[in-house]
Design a protein around this motif. Structure first.
Motif, PDB file in Angstrom:
ATOM      1  N   LEU A 152      41.403  40.407  46.385  1.00 44.50           N
ATOM      2  CA  LEU A 152      41.880  39.162  45.791  1.00 44.50           C
ATOM      3  C   LEU A 152      42.747  39.434  44.560  1.00 44.50           C
ATOM      4  O   LEU A 152      43.792  38.781  44.361  1.00 44.50           O
ATOM      5  N   GLU A 153      42.346  40.395  43.741  1.00 46.45           N
ATOM      6  CA  GLU A 153      43.137  40.756  42.565  1.00 46.45           C
ATOM      7  C   GLU A 153      44.512  41.279  42.981  1.00 46.45           C
ATOM      8  O   GLU A 153      45.542  40.899  42.394  1.00 46.45           O
ATOM      9  N   LYS A 156      46.741  38.387  44.384  1.00 46.53           N
ATOM     10  CA  LYS A 156      47.202  37.496  43.318  1.00 46.53           C
ATOM     11  C   LYS A 156      48.237  38.187  42.430  1.00 46.53           C
ATOM     12  O   LYS A 156      49.208  37.563  41.985  1.00 46.53           O
ATOM     13  N   ASN A 157      48.054  39.501  42.201  1.00 47.55           N
ATOM     14  CA  ASN A 157      49.031  40.256  41.417  1.00 47.55           C
ATOM     15  C   ASN A 157      50.371  40.368  42.141  1.00 47.55           C
ATOM     16  O   ASN A 157      51.416  40.519  41.496  1.00 47.55           O
ATOM     17  N   GLY A 159      51.607  37.956  43.705  1.00 41.55           N
ATOM     18  CA  GLY A 159      52.219  36.643  43.615  1.00 41.55           C
ATOM     19  C   GLY A 159      52.068  35.796  44.861  1.00 41.55           C
ATOM     20  O   GLY A 159      52.806  34.819  45.046  1.00 41.55           O
ATOM     21  N   SER A 161      50.950  32.900  46.920  1.00 42.55           N
ATOM     22  CA  SER A 161      50.547  31.555  46.524  1.00 42.55           C
ATOM     23  C   SER A 161      49.193  31.187  47.123  1.00 42.55           C
ATOM     24  O   SER A 161      48.901  31.510  48.279  1.00 42.55           O
ATOM     25  N   GLU A 162      48.362  30.509  46.341  1.00 38.67           N
ATOM     26  CA  GLU A 162      47.048  30.090  46.827  1.00 38.67           C
ATOM     27  C   GLU A 162      47.150  28.991  47.877  1.00 38.67           C
ATOM     28  O   GLU A 162      46.186  28.719  48.584  1.00 38.67           O
ATOM     29  N   HIS A 194      35.318  32.831  46.389  1.00 37.10           N
ATOM     30  CA  HIS A 194      36.403  32.975  45.428  1.00 37.10           C
ATOM     31  C   HIS A 194      37.816  32.870  46.002  1.00 37.10           C
ATOM     32  O   HIS A 194      38.768  32.699  45.230  1.00 37.10           O
ATOM     33  N   ALA A 195      37.984  32.992  47.301  1.00 36.96           N
ATOM     34  CA  ALA A 195      39.329  32.965  47.878  1.00 36.96           C
ATOM     35  C   ALA A 195      39.783  31.532  48.167  1.00 36.96           C
ATOM     36  O   ALA A 195      38.949  30.661  48.450  1.00 36.96           O
ATOM     37  N   TRP A 199      43.357  31.214  52.754  1.00 37.94           N
ATOM     38  CA  TRP A 199      43.362  32.661  52.979  1.00 37.94           C
ATOM     39  C   TRP A 199      42.192  32.995  53.913  1.00 37.94           C
ATOM     40  O   TRP A 199      41.033  32.965  53.514  1.00 37.94           O
TER      41      TRP A 199
END
Length: 333
Positions: A152-153, A156-157, A159, A161-162, A194-195, A199
């Motif tokens: 997940l890190e 997200k790093n 970029g 999009s959620e 957490h995701a 996703w």
């Protein structure tokens, strides 16, 4: 008369010598009277298990005991491992260290071996019975959570999009391995909490490669073709990770995030190639092999372990810490 008696003595001595040799060759005892530890590895020649074996051999040498190593061609050879376990019992092993290839199918054979009075040490993969002396392994549920958090890190790093709909592919070495079951459980538990909802982990299409790297590479290629929105892959064991690495690098898919397990030349090359987004969960498998044999010897000598299940720990390797001294000490013990 003296010549006749001398001849009889020579014959008796020769017979005694031949009997002693036959006993050693048949595995009925050690030629030097030492304890003999049997180490039943999973896949012979596998990079991960070769390091476990190095640790086992180092402990045997240090403690002055004999060690017999047996293993499999792939993780599907459950019946062969059962036979190897039974052979170790029949040979009168002082102790047996085993990495179970199937946690359920190996449960009864391990229980029977334990009930015969031989110390049984489990390494890497938990067995579905309490009939063993001690187990040394990673806390695999926690390691799965750690893998999901790391993925997940990374995503997200990058970029991502959620709100974007993405897929995460998974392949495993063996469906019957409690290690794999626990890692997937921990991974999905953390992911679900957490995701983003968009996703999705492809849990309905998990590939099983039986520890075969060629199969693992083929599954990687299949996923790249079947899922246009694939953005990440998870390999919860060494063979699956190597398969993902090879497949992704052959296809030059730098757009796919990979989180795997263990350390190999393949994963090192990928981590050191800046274009790829990758991390791996490093286990202390040398320690498993070393402590596994050490515990088996101590049990054979009547020394009971302080605890029945020992967590050997993990670390996450990325391009940012691969050259840290602490990592180097584990990779090159």
């Amino acid at each position: 008369m003296k010549k006749f008696m001398y001849t009889r003595i020579l014959i008796v001595c020769s017979l005694l010598f031949l009997t002693a040799c036959a006993s050693t060759e048949n595995g009925e005892g050690s030629s030097d009277g030492n304890e003999t530890i049997y180490f039943l590895t999973k896949v012979l020649g596998n990079q991960y298990w070769s390091v476990v074996e190095e640790g086992a051999n180092a402990a045997a040498k240090e403690l002055g005991v004999d060690i017999v190593v047996t293993g499999l061609a792939n993780e599907a050879e459950v019946e062969k491992q059962v036979q190897q376990l039974q052979d170790a019992v029949s040979a009168g092993a002082s102790g047996i260290v085993v990495g179970p290839t199937d946690s359920t199918a190996m449960a009864n054979p391990v229980s029977e071996a334990f009930q015969s009075g031989i110390p049984i040490v489990i390494v890497d993969t938990m067995i579905n019975t309490d009939d063993y002396s001690v187990a040394l392994m990673t806390d695999n549920v926690e390691a799965g959570r750690e893998a999901a958090e790391t993925m997940l890190e990374l995503l997200k790093n990058r970029g991502i999009s959620e709100s974007e709909e993405i897929k995460v592919g998974v392949q495993i070495g063996a469906s019957g391995s409690q290690t794999i079951i626990d890692r997937l459980s921990g991974f999905n538990e953390y992911w679900d909490l957490h995701a983003p909802d968009t996703w999705q982990v492809l849990n309905e299409d998990i590939k099983v490669n039986d520890g075969d790297i060629t199969k693992a590479v083929g599954f990687t290629q299949d996923m790249l073709t079947a899922y246009p929105t694939l953005k990440a892959v998870f390999g919860p064991n060494n063979g699956s990770t190597v398969g993902f690495v090879t497949g992704l690098m052959e296809a030059n898919r730098t757009d796919i995030t990979l989180v795997g397990f263990d350390f190999s030349s393949e994963i090192e090359d990928m981590i050191r190639t800046e274009a790829y987004d990758v991390a791996t969960i490093l286990q202390k498998q040398y320690l498993m092999g070393y402590e596994g044999v050490k515990q088996a010897v101590e049990l054979a000598r009547g020394i009971e372990p302080d605890q029945k299940v020992v967590d050997t720990g993990t670390m996450v390797i990325t391009k940012d810490n691969i050259d840290d001294p602490e990592i180097a000490d584990i990779i090159n013990p």
